[in-house]
Design an enzyme around this catalytic site. Sequence first.
Site, PDB file in Angstrom:
ATOM      1  N   ARG A  37      -1.330   6.505   2.880  1.00 52.48           N
ATOM      2  CA  ARG A  37      -2.399   6.297   1.517  1.00 52.48           C
ATOM      3  C   ARG A  37      -1.575   5.339   0.524  1.00 52.48           C
ATOM      4  O   ARG A  37      -0.671   5.101   0.830  1.00 52.48           O
ATOM      5  CB  ARG A  37      -1.247   7.871   0.633  1.00 52.48           C
ATOM      6  CG  ARG A  37      -2.426   9.302   1.066  1.00 52.48           C
ATOM      7  CD  ARG A  37      -1.753   9.935   0.220  1.00 52.48           C
ATOM      8  NE  ARG A  37      -2.468  11.479   0.915  1.00 52.48           N
ATOM      9  CZ  ARG A  37      -3.953  12.498   1.050  1.00 52.48           C
ATOM     10  NH1 ARG A  37      -4.778  11.796   0.950  1.00 52.48           N
ATOM     11  NH2 ARG A  37      -3.525  13.007   1.982  1.00 52.48           N
ATOM     12  N   ASP A  38      -2.964   4.714   0.260  1.00 56.60           N
ATOM     13  CA  ASP A  38      -2.298   3.444  -0.767  1.00 56.60           C
ATOM     14  C   ASP A  38      -1.296   3.422  -1.346  1.00 56.60           C
ATOM     15  O   ASP A  38      -1.406   5.078  -2.794  1.00 56.60           O
ATOM     16  CB  ASP A  38      -3.732   2.350  -1.365  1.00 56.60           C
ATOM     17  CG  ASP A  38      -3.791   1.442  -1.722  1.00 56.60           C
ATOM     18  OD1 ASP A  38      -4.162   1.078  -1.012  1.00 56.60           O
ATOM     19  OD2 ASP A  38      -2.470   1.444  -3.526  1.00 56.60           O
ATOM     20  N   ILE A  39      -0.458   3.105  -1.818  1.00 52.71           N
ATOM     21  CA  ILE A  39       1.115   3.783  -2.892  1.00 52.71           C
ATOM     22  C   ILE A  39      -0.303   3.532  -4.808  1.00 52.71           C
ATOM     23  O   ILE A  39       0.365   4.205  -5.127  1.00 52.71           O
ATOM     24  CB  ILE A  39       1.940   2.393  -2.750  1.00 52.71           C
ATOM     25  CG1 ILE A  39       2.369   2.703  -3.588  1.00 52.71           C
ATOM     26  CG2 ILE A  39       1.687   1.064  -3.731  1.00 52.71           C
ATOM     27  CD1 ILE A  39       4.086   1.743  -3.389  1.00 52.71           C
ATOM     28  N   ASN A  95     -10.417  -6.909   2.686  1.00 50.18           N
ATOM     29  CA  ASN A  95     -10.758  -7.485   2.023  1.00 50.18           C
ATOM     30  C   ASN A  95      -9.917  -9.179   2.524  1.00 50.18           C
ATOM     31  O   ASN A  95      -8.630  -9.457   2.364  1.00 50.18           O
ATOM     32  CB  ASN A  95      -9.637  -7.778   0.785  1.00 50.18           C
ATOM     33  CG  ASN A  95      -9.862  -6.157   0.096  1.00 50.18           C
ATOM     34  OD1 ASN A  95     -11.625  -6.211  -0.723  1.00 50.18           O
ATOM     35  ND2 ASN A  95     -10.044  -5.468  -0.478  1.00 50.18           N
ATOM     36  N   VAL A 104      -2.039  -7.876   0.346  1.00 48.69           N
ATOM     37  CA  VAL A 104      -0.793  -7.453   2.127  1.00 48.69           C
ATOM     38  C   VAL A 104      -1.646  -8.196   3.278  1.00 48.69           C
ATOM     39  O   VAL A 104      -3.115  -7.915   3.399  1.00 48.69           O
ATOM     40  CB  VAL A 104      -0.761  -5.982   1.999  1.00 48.69           C
ATOM     41  CG1 VAL A 104       0.167  -5.867   2.862  1.00 48.69           C
ATOM     42  CG2 VAL A 104      -0.421  -5.443   0.582  1.00 48.69           C
ATOM     43  N   HIS A 108      -5.228  -4.628   7.551  1.00 50.24           N
ATOM     44  CA  HIS A 108      -6.072  -3.496   6.985  1.00 50.24           C
ATOM     45  C   HIS A 108      -7.175  -2.426   6.374  1.00 50.24           C
ATOM     46  O   HIS A 108      -7.891  -3.745   5.753  1.00 50.24           O
ATOM     47  CB  HIS A 108      -5.095  -2.256   6.095  1.00 50.24           C
ATOM     48  CG  HIS A 108      -5.002  -3.694   4.307  1.00 50.24           C
ATOM     49  ND1 HIS A 108      -4.385  -4.963   4.471  1.00 50.24           N
ATOM     50  CD2 HIS A 108      -5.502  -3.263   3.509  1.00 50.24           C
ATOM     51  CE1 HIS A 108      -4.895  -5.889   3.484  1.00 50.24           C
ATOM     52  NE2 HIS A 108      -5.088  -4.724   3.210  1.00 50.24           N
ATOM     53  N   MET A 109      -7.716  -1.350   6.253  1.00 48.53           N
ATOM     54  CA  MET A 109      -8.889  -1.382   6.264  1.00 48.53           C
ATOM     55  C   MET A 109      -9.039  -0.387   5.048  1.00 48.53           C
ATOM     56  O   MET A 109      -8.268   0.735   4.626  1.00 48.53           O
ATOM     57  CB  MET A 109     -10.679  -0.218   7.225  1.00 48.53           C
ATOM     58  CG  MET A 109     -11.575  -0.146   6.634  1.00 48.53           C
ATOM     59  SD  MET A 109     -12.038   0.481   8.562  1.00 48.53           S
ATOM     60  CE  MET A 109     -12.888  -1.029   8.608  1.00 48.53           C
ATOM     61  N   HIS A 110     -10.057  -0.200   3.376  1.00 54.63           N
ATOM     62  CA  HIS A 110      -8.814   0.224   2.324  1.00 54.63           C
ATOM     63  C   HIS A 110     -10.911   2.014   3.157  1.00 54.63           C
ATOM     64  O   HIS A 110     -11.732   1.540   3.334  1.00 54.63           O
ATOM     65  CB  HIS A 110      -9.676   0.191   1.041  1.00 54.63           C
ATOM     66  CG  HIS A 110      -9.237  -0.226   0.924  1.00 54.63           C
ATOM     67  ND1 HIS A 110      -8.147  -0.619  -0.075  1.00 54.63           N
ATOM     68  CD2 HIS A 110      -8.586  -1.793   0.799  1.00 54.63           C
ATOM     69  CE1 HIS A 110      -6.903  -1.752   0.213  1.00 54.63           C
ATOM     70  NE2 HIS A 110      -7.086  -2.307   0.854  1.00 54.63           N
TER      71      HIS A 110
HETATM   72  P1  5GP Z   1      -5.598  -5.289  -0.088  1.00 54.74           P
HETATM   73  O1  5GP Z   1      -5.627  -6.184  -1.635  1.00 54.74           O
HETATM   74  O2  5GP Z   1      -4.354  -6.602   0.886  1.00 54.74           O
HETATM   75  O3  5GP Z   1      -6.893  -5.631   0.631  1.00 54.74           O
HETATM   76  O4  5GP Z   1      -4.751  -3.554  -0.009  1.00 54.74           O
HETATM   77  C1  5GP Z   1      -4.036  -3.916  -0.161  1.00 54.74           C
HETATM   78  C2  5GP Z   1      -3.923  -2.338  -0.158  1.00 54.74           C
HETATM   79  O5  5GP Z   1      -2.123  -1.821  -0.457  1.00 54.74           O
HETATM   80  C3  5GP Z   1      -3.487  -2.534  -2.543  1.00 54.74           C
HETATM   81  O6  5GP Z   1      -3.957  -1.513  -2.601  1.00 54.74           O
HETATM   82  C4  5GP Z   1      -2.401  -1.846  -2.546  1.00 54.74           C
HETATM   83  O7  5GP Z   1      -1.790  -0.686  -3.306  1.00 54.74           O
HETATM   84  C5  5GP Z   1      -1.191  -1.396  -1.572  1.00 54.74           C
HETATM   85  N1  5GP Z   1       0.014  -1.445  -0.705  1.00 54.74           N
HETATM   86  C6  5GP Z   1       0.745  -2.861  -1.317  1.00 54.74           C
HETATM   87  N2  5GP Z   1       1.941  -2.182  -0.940  1.00 54.74           N
HETATM   88  C7  5GP Z   1       1.994  -0.502  -0.090  1.00 54.74           C
HETATM   89  C8  5GP Z   1       3.536  -0.101  -0.199  1.00 54.74           C
HETATM   90  O8  5GP Z   1       4.471  -0.375  -0.049  1.00 54.74           O
HETATM   91  N3  5GP Z   1       2.677   1.145   0.198  1.00 54.74           N
HETATM   92  C9  5GP Z   1       1.731   1.899   0.544  1.00 54.74           C
HETATM   93  N4  5GP Z   1       1.179   2.806   0.667  1.00 54.74           N
HETATM   94  N5  5GP Z   1       0.646   0.879  -0.280  1.00 54.74           N
HETATM   95  C10 5GP Z   1       0.746  -0.424  -1.204  1.00 54.74           C
END
Ligand code: 5GP
Length: 122
Positions: A37-39, A95, A104, A108-110
């Site tokens: 799960r996303d944090i 992204n 990050v 990864h895929m949301h």
């Molecule tokens: P991006 O913006 O790179 O597409 O998405 C990165 C996602 O990783 C963000 O939605 C952010 O909330 C999530 N995220 C960042 N650090 C952590 C973490 O330590 N644990 C989890 N579970 N999600 C994280």
Amino acid sequence: MVCIFCEIISGVVPVPARGGKSSPQILYRDDLVTAFRDIHPIASTHILIVTNRHIGSVNELEPEDASLVGHMVLVAKQLAAQARIAERGYRLIVNPGAHGGQTVFHLHMHLIGGKLARYALE
Ligand code: 5GP
Ligand code: ZN
């Protein structure tokens, strides 16, 4: 360089559960990908499907990664069904790069669905 997703995948860092409690929340794992799960969820279902191998972004993908990327989509589909959001619909978002909204730098895929907390990824 420390990569937070590599640490989560390797088990060094537990995935923080909602509400601040620290407990493992790995939802899915196989040889290629791990999902958790996303944090900072922007919807009632907000799961990240992450490659087990460190790949910085879409920009680093090679032709031989085609099946890996396809696998990510199929795992997302499976998790959407498990979360009971498949029929109503959901978003699959990748992204690449800073202007793409990537924060990050590990591929990864949301998977986002259910009740949206915010309309769009910022
Ligand atoms: P991006 O913006 O790179 O597409 O998405 C990165 C996602 O990783 C963000 O939605 C952010 O909330 C999530 N995220 C960042 N650090 C952590 C973490 O330590 N644990 C989890 N579970 N999600 C994280
Ligand atoms: Zn990584």
